[in-house]
Design a protein around this motif. Structure first.
Motif: not given
Length: 353
Positions: A93-120
């Motif tokens: 169940s924990l492994m499934k939550k990790v995959i589901d949470g990861t799906q949710e992260f990549f489903n965020l709007r482009e501008e939301e994900k870009k908040e976490f873009e690294g510079k280095h």
């Protein structure tokens, strides 16, 4: 000196969801750059021969069972540099939550994900696409999130609960890795705690890498990730039900079909260095498909960033096969260059090799 990162204007996920996308842009075509690897990827399936390590036997109080498990682990590291771990004790169940949470992260709007873009490359949270777009001749069909989770825990603030799930999962995976490394240490003829003490694993580096490989209209031309080995000691991988990982074994590419509720493990460059070449880091790649997105989460474990890694002294007969190098420097060198087979490891091998 850290290396700046240049990102494409949009993610591969957004590109893949473009209306009427029938072909991939030319800057994602890798079939000309890695021609041999595309030819070698014929659909032979030898995945049944991939070694399996029963974690419950590795932690058994029965000396015979544990000794047999250590032998199996040692053989897997020597012959393959890749194996499947079953009965590891991490809840499905924990492994499934990790995959589901990861799906949710990549489903965020482009501008939301870009908040976490690294510079280095050493930024503790880094969202991006491909691998190193400032160096690549062609991009890879992949979006990623890389997060440093030990010795200091970082996480993105979105989506809700993802941070808590990451923290719990990374803690559990770290416990599994500690046992595996203890068995590996013994398999090399060393004390169980030798590797942990020598490489300062209490402050060892752990990175959470979430990967999203969208559907690709021309999978025969693209690559999710090119043939490469990982930095560090062990990388533990889980995925959704979509395959794509291939490992190199005796000159063939082997399709990996993950067993339900298993962990996929590959050995990294620093285990090869530590073992003075007895174990070889595994070369692997990711292929894409035109039917289903693939999600994988790889958690890589390395020594302390400040540890200087060299072959274990009891394993050196006369001369070492690898030049000592600080783990942090090695990792930055790998992340700042193009991924190609074991090109970075080759640079720290002594000339007589």
């Amino acid at each position: 000196m850290t290396t700046p990162i240049i990102q494409p204007s949009i993610s591969v996920k957004t590109l893949s969801e473009s209306p009427n996308l029938k072909s991939i842009p030319s800057n994602y075509v890798n079939s000309d750059i890695y021609p041999f690897d595309f030819i070698a990827s014929e659909p032979h399936d030898y995945s049944n021969s991939i070694p399996t390590v029963d974690f419950s036997l590795l932690t058994s109080t029965d000396p015979h069972q544990r000794s047999q498990a250590i032998n199996n682990l040692n053989k897997a590291c020597q012959d393959w540099g890749f194996f499947t771990v079953v009965n590891h004790g991490i809840q499905e169940s924990l492994m499934k939550k990790v995959i589901d949470g990861t799906q949710e992260f990549f489903n965020l709007r482009e501008e939301e994900k870009k908040e976490f873009e690294g510079k280095h490359v050493l930024d503790p949270i880094r969202y991006g696409t491909s691998f190193n777009t400032s160096k690549e001749k062609a991009f890879f069909w992949r979006d990623y999130l890389k997060v440093f989770v030990h010795p200091k825990f970082h996480s993105p603030s979105k989506p809700d609960q993802y941070s808590d799930i990451m923290w719990e999962y990374c803690q559990k995976v770290r416990q599994v890795t500690k046992v595996l490394l203890g068995g590996i240490s013994q398999g090399l003829g060393l004390e169980e705690c030798y590797l942990e003490k020598t490489l300062e694993m209490k402050s060892g580096f752990q990175i959470f890498i979430a990967n999203y490989y969208p559907c690709c209209p021309q999978p025969e031309l693209a690559l999710g990730m090119p043939p490469h080995s990982d930095h560090g000691l062990l990388t533990l991988i889980i995925q959704n039900q979509v395959g794509g990982l291939q490992v190199q074994h005796q000159g063939k590419w082997i399709h990996v079909n993950a067993l339900p509720n298993s962990l996929l493990v590959n050995t990294g460059d620093h285990l090869e260095i530590f073992s003075n070449g007895k174990y070889k880091s595994n070369v692997h790649k990711v292929v894409v498909n035109n039917t289903s997105p693939r999600i994988s989460v790889a958690v890589a474990h390395g020594p302390s960033l400040e540890a200087i890694v060299s072959p274990a002294s009891p394993l050196v007969q006369s001369e070492t096969n690898y030049i000592p190098m600080k783990y942090k420097d090695y990792m930055e060198m790998q992340q700042s260059n193009q991924l190609h087979q074991k090109s970075i490891l080759e640079q720290v091998k002594t000339q007589r090799n």
